[in-house]
Design an enzyme around this catalytic site. Structure first.
Site, PDB file in Angstrom:
ATOM      1  CG  HIS A  72      -1.836  -1.017   1.279  1.00  0.00           C
ATOM      2  ND1 HIS A  72      -3.031  -0.962   2.202  1.00  0.00           N
ATOM      3  CD2 HIS A  72      -2.258  -1.967   0.321  1.00  0.00           C
ATOM      4  CE1 HIS A  72      -3.826  -2.005   1.987  1.00  0.00           C
ATOM      5  NE2 HIS A  72      -3.376  -2.517   0.812  1.00  0.00           N
ATOM      6  CE1 TYR A 196      -6.428   4.143  11.168  1.00  0.00           C
ATOM      7  CE2 TYR A 196      -5.647   3.634   8.852  1.00  0.00           C
ATOM      8  CZ  TYR A 196      -5.487   3.527  10.203  1.00  0.00           C
ATOM      9  OH  TYR A 196      -4.589   2.842  10.435  1.00  0.00           O
ATOM     10  N   PRO A 288      -4.313  -0.744  18.565  1.00  0.00           N
ATOM     11  CG  PRO A 288      -6.168  -2.078  17.778  1.00  0.00           C
ATOM     12  CD  PRO A 288      -5.558  -1.465  19.122  1.00  0.00           C
ATOM     13  CE  LYS A 292       3.218   1.945  13.520  1.00  0.00           C
ATOM     14  NZ  LYS A 292       4.249   2.201  12.404  1.00  0.00           N
ATOM     15  CE1 TYR A 380      -1.537   3.718   9.629  1.00  0.00           C
ATOM     16  CE2 TYR A 380      -0.258   2.683   7.892  1.00  0.00           C
ATOM     17  CZ  TYR A 380      -1.546   2.774   8.781  1.00  0.00           C
ATOM     18  OH  TYR A 380      -2.474   1.845   8.714  1.00  0.00           O
TER      19      TYR A 380
END
Length: 382
Positions: A72, A196, A288, A292, A380
């Protein structure tokens, strides 16, 4: 029995540590209380940082990951009726995340260890830790395993951390006033990247495991049970929280797994005592939201592998003595990012108009400023 490193736990941390030590000529025995079938089928996180992918590939266990993993180049954040994509390729050239299920990593590592003659023992009962200050050894099922070092990779509820004497560890923790309902569905993903979804109804995440399996998460009340969320209610709520931009339709299909997970931040310092070294969830837990947890475990194992290679190669304990300090710098960075992502994307019962406007201002900054977007992207992808 005797080995150089006794490893408790056959999750990604324990298995990867055993494999990396094998590549350095260091012997280990892995003890796991669950069955092999259980650990290979346990669905967990699946978003891998670039560094995690590089580690697995360099260790010779990344062939299937490279073949079947889903790279991604960004993520999408939806709020206020609009979609905002953070382009990792533009912000951080050459760095991205890859979706590949944790259980698939476990399968790959188990296969590699067994092919190399590794000593993996499943369904082991009554594991106990002894002699940490002098001559460490493990007992299990009436047997004794002498070793020079013990690695506690047995998760938050394992026996490793409680084996450290009272008063040695300082614990930092926070419980969040909501939970996640995780849903695995037999349906092709509705988007090419993670989405998200933020709304006054709460948080939702659209993810995937394979081109035919989708993974979803819903923010739910802390006391909710799986029984409170029949499939019809799950799909209705996912539509309300994700179908918030024009042209997007959520695909639905058979639900094959549901689980309610509480959200917690946790760190135990130091991550070592005597000849016991904690790695992964045995030492720290993150919510979550920032993906990580697995990546932190891999980072711990990288540091521990180098320290053990120095110790067994030269007799120097310098890196082992500094193991905890070396890991905790990254752990606390990930703790902050995970806390920040969680508070940025979730509705709290205590939120008023002021808190919602603050969150909206920060979201606007992250999605409209290159500097703000780079901060999120850098954390991220790792």
């Amino acid at each position: 029995m005797r080995t150089q490193v006794g490893i408790i736990g056959a999750g990604p941390a324990g298995l990867l540590l055993s494999h990396l030590l094998h590549l350095r000529g260091i012997s280990s025995v892995v003890l796991e209380r669950r069955s092999r079938a259980y650990v290979e089928q346990r669905v967990r996180a699946g978003v891998l940082e670039q560094g995690t992918v590089d580690t697995l590939v360099a260790a010779g266990v990344g062939a299937r990951l490279l073949r079947e993993g889903m790279p991604h180049g960004g993520v999408e954040i939806r709020y206020g009726g609009a979609a905002h994509r953070l382009d990792f390729a533009d912000l951080l050239p050459g760095r991205r995340v890859t979706v590949y299920g944790q259980q698939e990593i476990v399968k790959d590592l188990i296969a590699a260890r067994l092919a190399a003659g590794g000593d993996l023992r499943f369904e082991v009962e009554d594991v106990a830790v002894h002699g940490l200050e002098d001559r460490p050894y493990l007992t299990f099922g009436g047997r004794r395993l002498d070793c020079e070092v013990i690695a506690g990779c047995d998760g938050f509820h394992g026996v490793s951390r409680p084996s450290i004497p009272a008063g040695v560890l300082t614990v930092f923790e926070r419980d969040y006033p909501f939970a996640w309902l995780g849903v695995l569905a037999e349906v092709a993903p509705s988007a090419e990247e993670l989405v998200y979804g933020l709304s006054e109804r709460g948080f939702a995440l659209h993810s995937m495991r394979t081109p035919a399996l989708s993974r979803f998460y819903l923010q739910v009340a802390a006391g909710d049970r799986i029984e409170d969320w029949p499939d019809e209610r799950v799909w209705k709520e996912l539509r309300l929280r994700l179908e918030t931009v024009p042209g997007f339709t959520l695909r639905t299909g058979p639900v094959i797994e549901k689980i309610v997970t509480s959200l917690r931040s946790f760190v135990a310092e130091p991550m070592q005592y005597g000849r016991l070294y904690l790695a992964g969830d045995a030492a720290h837990i993150v919510p979550p939201t920032g993906a990580k947890g697995l990546n932190l475990a891999v980072a711990d194992v990288r540091v521990l592998t180098e320290a053990l290679a120095r110790f067994f190669g030269t007799g120097s304990a310098e890196l082992l003595d500094g193991y905890s300090a070396a890991c905790l710098e990254r752990v606390w960075r990930a703790q902050h990012f995970s806390w920040w992502m969680t508070t940025l994307t979730h509705e709290l019962d205590t939120d008023g108009a002021y808190e919602r406007r603050l969150r909206r201002a920060e979201l606007d900054y992250v999605t409209s400023s290159r500097a703000g977007a780079t901060v999120l992207a850098e954390n991220y992808v790792g």
